[in-house]
Design an enzyme around this catalytic site. Structure first.
Site, PDB file in Angstrom:
ATOM      1  N   THR A 130       0.656  -1.210  -0.094  1.00 23.20           N
ATOM      2  CA  THR A 130       0.054   0.175   0.006  1.00 23.20           C
ATOM      3  C   THR A 130       0.929   1.408  -0.066  1.00 23.20           C
ATOM      4  OG1 THR A 130      -1.447   1.376   1.328  1.00 23.20           O
ATOM      5  CG2 THR A 130      -0.330  -0.245   2.418  1.00 23.20           C
ATOM      6  N   ASP A 131       0.323   2.515  -0.453  1.00 22.97           N
ATOM      7  CA  ASP A 131       0.938   3.600  -0.563  1.00 22.97           C
ATOM      8  C   ASP A 131       1.130   4.272   0.941  1.00 22.97           C
ATOM      9  OD1 ASP A 131      -1.785   4.238  -0.047  1.00 22.97           O
ATOM     10  OD2 ASP A 131      -1.635   5.862  -1.708  1.00 22.97           O
ATOM     11  N   GLU A 132       0.211   3.605   1.882  1.00 23.73           N
ATOM     12  CA  GLU A 132       0.502   4.044   3.238  1.00 23.73           C
ATOM     13  C   GLU A 132       1.378   3.887   3.930  1.00 23.73           C
ATOM     14  OE1 GLU A 132      -3.459   3.320   5.176  1.00 23.73           O
ATOM     15  OE2 GLU A 132      -4.616   3.157   3.240  1.00 23.73           O
ATOM     16  N   TYR A 155      -1.891  -0.380  10.873  1.00 22.37           N
ATOM     17  CA  TYR A 155      -1.950  -1.197   9.645  1.00 22.37           C
ATOM     18  C   TYR A 155      -0.898  -0.822   8.769  1.00 22.37           C
ATOM     19  CZ  TYR A 155      -3.199  -1.576   4.564  1.00 22.37           C
ATOM     20  OH  TYR A 155      -3.334  -2.075   3.293  1.00 22.37           O
ATOM     21  N   LYS A 159       2.243  -3.331   7.116  1.00 23.45           N
ATOM     22  CA  LYS A 159       2.477  -3.570   5.768  1.00 23.45           C
ATOM     23  C   LYS A 159       3.925  -2.955   5.571  1.00 23.45           C
ATOM     24  CE  LYS A 159       0.104  -4.757   2.876  1.00 23.45           C
ATOM     25  NZ  LYS A 159      -0.241  -6.010   2.207  1.00 23.45           N
ATOM     26  N   PRO A 210     -20.889   8.581   8.288  1.00 23.72           N
ATOM     27  CA  PRO A 210     -19.859   9.119   9.234  1.00 23.72           C
ATOM     28  C   PRO A 210     -18.775   9.831   8.410  1.00 23.72           C
ATOM     29  CG  PRO A 210     -19.850   6.641   9.056  1.00 23.72           C
ATOM     30  CD  PRO A 210     -20.955   7.193   8.105  1.00 23.72           C
ATOM     31  N   ASN A 254     -12.499  13.546   1.406  1.00 27.80           N
ATOM     32  CA  ASN A 254     -13.331  12.744   1.663  1.00 27.80           C
ATOM     33  C   ASN A 254     -14.846  13.274   1.519  1.00 27.80           C
ATOM     34  OD1 ASN A 254     -11.675  10.782   2.314  1.00 27.80           O
ATOM     35  ND2 ASN A 254     -11.510  11.201   4.534  1.00 27.80           N
TER      36      ASN A 254
HETATM   37  P1  NAD Z   1      -9.616  -7.676   1.996  1.00 28.61           P
HETATM   38  O1  NAD Z   1      -9.475  -7.096   3.422  1.00 28.61           O
HETATM   39  O2  NAD Z   1     -10.771  -7.313   0.982  1.00 28.61           O
HETATM   40  O3  NAD Z   1      -9.122  -9.370   1.597  1.00 28.61           O
HETATM   41  C1  NAD Z   1      -8.281  -9.700   2.256  1.00 28.61           C
HETATM   42  C2  NAD Z   1      -8.238 -11.141   2.184  1.00 28.61           C
HETATM   43  O4  NAD Z   1      -7.170 -11.976   2.835  1.00 28.61           O
HETATM   44  C3  NAD Z   1      -9.628 -11.817   2.722  1.00 28.61           C
HETATM   45  O5  NAD Z   1     -10.284 -12.905   1.892  1.00 28.61           O
HETATM   46  C4  NAD Z   1      -9.385 -12.450   3.890  1.00 28.61           C
HETATM   47  O6  NAD Z   1      -9.997 -13.954   4.112  1.00 28.61           O
HETATM   48  C5  NAD Z   1      -7.846 -13.195   3.300  1.00 28.61           C
HETATM   49  N1  NAD Z   1      -6.999 -13.224   4.536  1.00 28.61           N
HETATM   50  C6  NAD Z   1      -7.005 -12.601   5.929  1.00 28.61           C
HETATM   51  N2  NAD Z   1      -6.096 -12.913   6.805  1.00 28.61           N
HETATM   52  C7  NAD Z   1      -5.438 -14.205   6.350  1.00 28.61           C
HETATM   53  C8  NAD Z   1      -4.747 -15.383   6.521  1.00 28.61           C
HETATM   54  N3  NAD Z   1      -4.294 -15.251   7.850  1.00 28.61           N
HETATM   55  N4  NAD Z   1      -4.647 -16.452   5.712  1.00 28.61           N
HETATM   56  C9  NAD Z   1      -5.044 -16.473   4.557  1.00 28.61           C
HETATM   57  N5  NAD Z   1      -5.950 -15.499   4.040  1.00 28.61           N
HETATM   58  C10 NAD Z   1      -6.114 -14.444   4.957  1.00 28.61           C
HETATM   59  O7  NAD Z   1      -8.318  -6.634   1.607  1.00 28.61           O
HETATM   60  P2  NAD Z   1      -8.282  -5.910   0.308  1.00 28.61           P
HETATM   61  O8  NAD Z   1      -8.642  -4.627   0.396  1.00 28.61           O
HETATM   62  O9  NAD Z   1      -8.649  -6.810  -1.054  1.00 28.61           O
HETATM   63  O10 NAD Z   1      -6.488  -5.863   0.158  1.00 28.61           O
HETATM   64  C11 NAD Z   1      -5.570  -6.975  -0.505  1.00 28.61           C
HETATM   65  C12 NAD Z   1      -4.155  -6.545  -0.355  1.00 28.61           C
HETATM   66  O11 NAD Z   1      -4.062  -5.181  -1.224  1.00 28.61           O
HETATM   67  C13 NAD Z   1      -3.701  -6.355   1.025  1.00 28.61           C
HETATM   68  O12 NAD Z   1      -2.543  -6.791   1.233  1.00 28.61           O
HETATM   69  C14 NAD Z   1      -3.886  -4.832   1.229  1.00 28.61           C
HETATM   70  O13 NAD Z   1      -2.830  -4.522   2.224  1.00 28.61           O
HETATM   71  C15 NAD Z   1      -3.323  -4.319  -0.118  1.00 28.61           C
HETATM   72  N6  NAD Z   1      -3.790  -3.179  -0.700  1.00 28.61           N
HETATM   73  C16 NAD Z   1      -5.420  -2.769  -0.455  1.00 28.61           C
HETATM   74  C17 NAD Z   1      -5.785  -1.523  -0.871  1.00 28.61           C
HETATM   75  C18 NAD Z   1      -7.126  -1.000  -0.699  1.00 28.61           C
HETATM   76  O14 NAD Z   1      -7.425  -0.153  -1.111  1.00 28.61           O
HETATM   77  N7  NAD Z   1      -8.020  -2.003  -0.384  1.00 28.61           N
HETATM   78  C19 NAD Z   1      -4.742  -0.612  -1.488  1.00 28.61           C
HETATM   79  C20 NAD Z   1      -3.470  -0.959  -1.615  1.00 28.61           C
HETATM   80  C21 NAD Z   1      -3.103  -2.058  -1.162  1.00 28.61           C
HETATM   81  P1  TYD Z   2     -10.839   4.038   4.149  1.00 29.30           P
HETATM   82  O1  TYD Z   2     -11.929   3.486   3.133  1.00 29.30           O
HETATM   83  O2  TYD Z   2     -10.914   3.326   5.597  1.00 29.30           O
HETATM   84  O3  TYD Z   2      -9.363   3.634   3.703  1.00 29.30           O
HETATM   85  P2  TYD Z   2      -7.961   4.241   4.334  1.00 29.30           P
HETATM   86  O4  TYD Z   2      -8.188   4.622   5.623  1.00 29.30           O
HETATM   87  O5  TYD Z   2      -6.959   3.059   4.074  1.00 29.30           O
HETATM   88  O6  TYD Z   2      -7.550   5.504   3.329  1.00 29.30           O
HETATM   89  O7  TYD Z   2     -10.957   5.256   4.370  1.00 29.30           O
HETATM   90  C1  TYD Z   2     -10.891   6.296   3.513  1.00 29.30           C
HETATM   91  C2  TYD Z   2     -11.148   7.638   3.874  1.00 29.30           C
HETATM   92  O8  TYD Z   2     -12.327   7.993   4.486  1.00 29.30           O
HETATM   93  C3  TYD Z   2     -10.083   8.036   5.200  1.00 29.30           C
HETATM   94  O9  TYD Z   2      -9.554   9.241   5.054  1.00 29.30           O
HETATM   95  C4  TYD Z   2     -10.846   7.909   6.350  1.00 29.30           C
HETATM   96  C5  TYD Z   2     -12.275   8.202   5.830  1.00 29.30           C
HETATM   97  N1  TYD Z   2     -13.508   7.743   6.545  1.00 29.30           N
HETATM   98  C6  TYD Z   2     -14.442   8.154   7.057  1.00 29.30           C
HETATM   99  O10 TYD Z   2     -14.655   9.601   6.850  1.00 29.30           O
HETATM  100  N2  TYD Z   2     -15.719   7.857   7.629  1.00 29.30           N
HETATM  101  C7  TYD Z   2     -15.746   6.442   7.513  1.00 29.30           C
HETATM  102  O11 TYD Z   2     -16.589   5.812   8.053  1.00 29.30           O
HETATM  103  C8  TYD Z   2     -14.607   5.602   6.889  1.00 29.30           C
HETATM  104  C9  TYD Z   2     -14.765   4.087   7.002  1.00 29.30           C
HETATM  105  C10 TYD Z   2     -13.549   6.397   6.318  1.00 29.30           C
END
Ligand code: NAD
Ligand code: TYD
Length: 349
Positions: A130-132, A155, A159, A210, A254
């Site tokens: 992630t970029d975070e 988180y 990562k 929210p 947001n």
């Molecule tokens: P998600 O939470 O939707 O899915 C995570 C999946 O991993 C789920 O299917 C869960 O069952 C599985 N999982 C969790 N713990 C596990 C374990 N111990 N063993 C096996 N499987 C397990 O997450 P996502 O949003 O699809 O993110 C996927 C990846 O991409 C993550 O590594 C996240 O850090 C990265 N990522 C996400 C975002 C985003 O915006 N969602 C952006 C950049 C990077």
């Molecule tokens: P989120 O979707 O949780 O992703 P991330 O924290 O990984 O960026 O949140 C996106 C942005 O929205 C973040 O600045 C937090 C804000 N947010 C709210 O304001 N209200 C909410 O209920 C949630 C879930 C997030």
């Protein structure tokens, strides 16, 4: 036939990656390994479950024996590792769960690969991050691949740590690795704890939207299928040992994003203009809330020719359409523990 292990393929992004690989590469065998935590949902990949080049494995990446046995048996050519705990708010409640899955689980997978891959010829361990990990930006500037790590939430700290372990395995053992760091994804199959699907669900149910703090925090949003396309390109053409940033060149505060979503929802639900916006409720800010993320995705564009294919307005409409057409999906996923989670998270805000 190439054997590729994709972890976390029942989750949001993983399901799109699995679908793309199974359909696009009939000569690969895709193994989808997922523990099916609260975020994992086999409904996300129903459409490909009967394909001959697809196998689902229910397992936990922390299970040392299971990972060793699986890697020994299948001798994967490549790993695309997405399984993780992924939600910042949950990481604030329970940091250890993030340490266990994101750090220890990743190291356990790296070990299984290291111990069973007889040599590293034509192997690849691709870690999705992630970029975070870069921390928080002020009002200007972008994250580059060379930006120093400065994670600020449990988180992002987990990562960042897993990214470091992946690089350490290359440096120490010579394992071929690649890492990509992506901005916020949105699209079908996202669990309704993240901002966009949470708001879609709440608008449908006439519940408050929210907004943490003043709603001025900024995120760079990318349609999930574009992320899956980038993962495909990096897996096949990325240079080993490199990092690639992936982003949408699409920054939104947001509050502006939620207002835009409200407009689309009013239109799609046939409600008078302004109805959904009335649900916006400012709540206590997230602890340590990162102000701004923004990615400079020039490297992946120049080196690998990838860029986002979808404009945000179109992606948001497609996303809303998907959630409205998949009411049963949303109902299933928000039954059970979801309501407890939601109530607990918002009761103090
Ligand atoms: P998600 O939470 O939707 O899915 C995570 C999946 O991993 C789920 O299917 C869960 O069952 C599985 N999982 C969790 N713990 C596990 C374990 N111990 N063993 C096996 N499987 C397990 O997450 P996502 O949003 O699809 O993110 C996927 C990846 O991409 C993550 O590594 C996240 O850090 C990265 N990522 C996400 C975002 C985003 O915006 N969602 C952006 C950049 C990077
Ligand atoms: P989120 O979707 O949780 O992703 P991330 O924290 O990984 O960026 O949140 C996106 C942005 O929205 C973040 O600045 C937090 C804000 N947010 C709210 O304001 N209200 C909410 O209920 C949630 C879930 C997030």
């Amino acid at each position: 036939m190439k054997k590729v292990l994709i972890t976390g393929g029942a989750g949001f992004i993983g399901s799109h990656v699995v679908r793309l690989f199974v359909n696009k590469y009939p000569d690969y065998h895709i193994f989808n390994l997922d523990a099916l935590t609260y975020a994992g949902n086999l409904e996300n990949i129903e459409d490909i479950e009967d394909k001959p080049n697809y196998t689902f494995v229910k397992a936990d990446i922390n299970d040392e024996k299971a990972m060793l046995n699986l890697f020994e048996k299948e001798a994967f050519d490549g790993v695309i590792h997405l399984a993780a705990e992924s939600h910042v708010d949950r990481s604030i409640e329970d940091p250890l769960a993030f340490l266990k899955t994101n750090i220890m689980g990743t190291v356990n997978l790296l070990n299984a690969a290291r111990k069973t891959w007889k040599n590293f010829d034509d192997k690849l361990f691709y870690h999705i991050s992630t970029d975070e990990v870069y921390g928080s930006l002020g009002e200007t500037g972008f994250f580059l691949e060379t930006t120093s790590y400065d994670p600020k939430s449990p988180y992002s700290a987990s990562k960042a740590s897993s990214d470091h372990f992946v690089r350490a395995y290359q440096n120490t053992y010579g394992m071929p690795v690649v890492i990509s760091n992506c901005s916020n994804n949105y699209g079908p199959n996202q669990f309704p704890e993240k901002l966009i699907p949470l708001c879609i669900n709440n608008i449908q149910n006439n519940r408050p939207l929210p907004i943490y703090g003043k709603g001025e925090n900024i995120r760079d949003w990318l349609y999930v299928v574009d992320h899956a396309r980038a993962i495909d390109v990096i897996f096949h053409s990325g240079r080993v040992g490199e990092t690639y940033n992936i982003g949408g060149f699409n920054e939104w505060s947001n509050i502006d994003l939620v207002k835009e979503l409200c407009k689309v929802m009013d239109e799609k639900l046939g409600r008078p203009k302004g109805t959904s916006e009335k649900l916006i409720t400012y709540v206590t800010d997230r602890a340590g809330h990162d102000l701004r993320y923004a990615i400079d995705a020039t490297k992946i564009k120049d080196e690998l020719g990838w860029e986002p294919s979808l404009q945000f307005e179109e992606g948001l409409r497609k996303t809303v359409d998907w959630y409205l057409e998949n009411e049963a999906w949303l109902k299933n996923i928000t039954s059970g523990d979801y309501q407890n989670y939601y109530n607990k998270l918002y009761q103090d805000r």
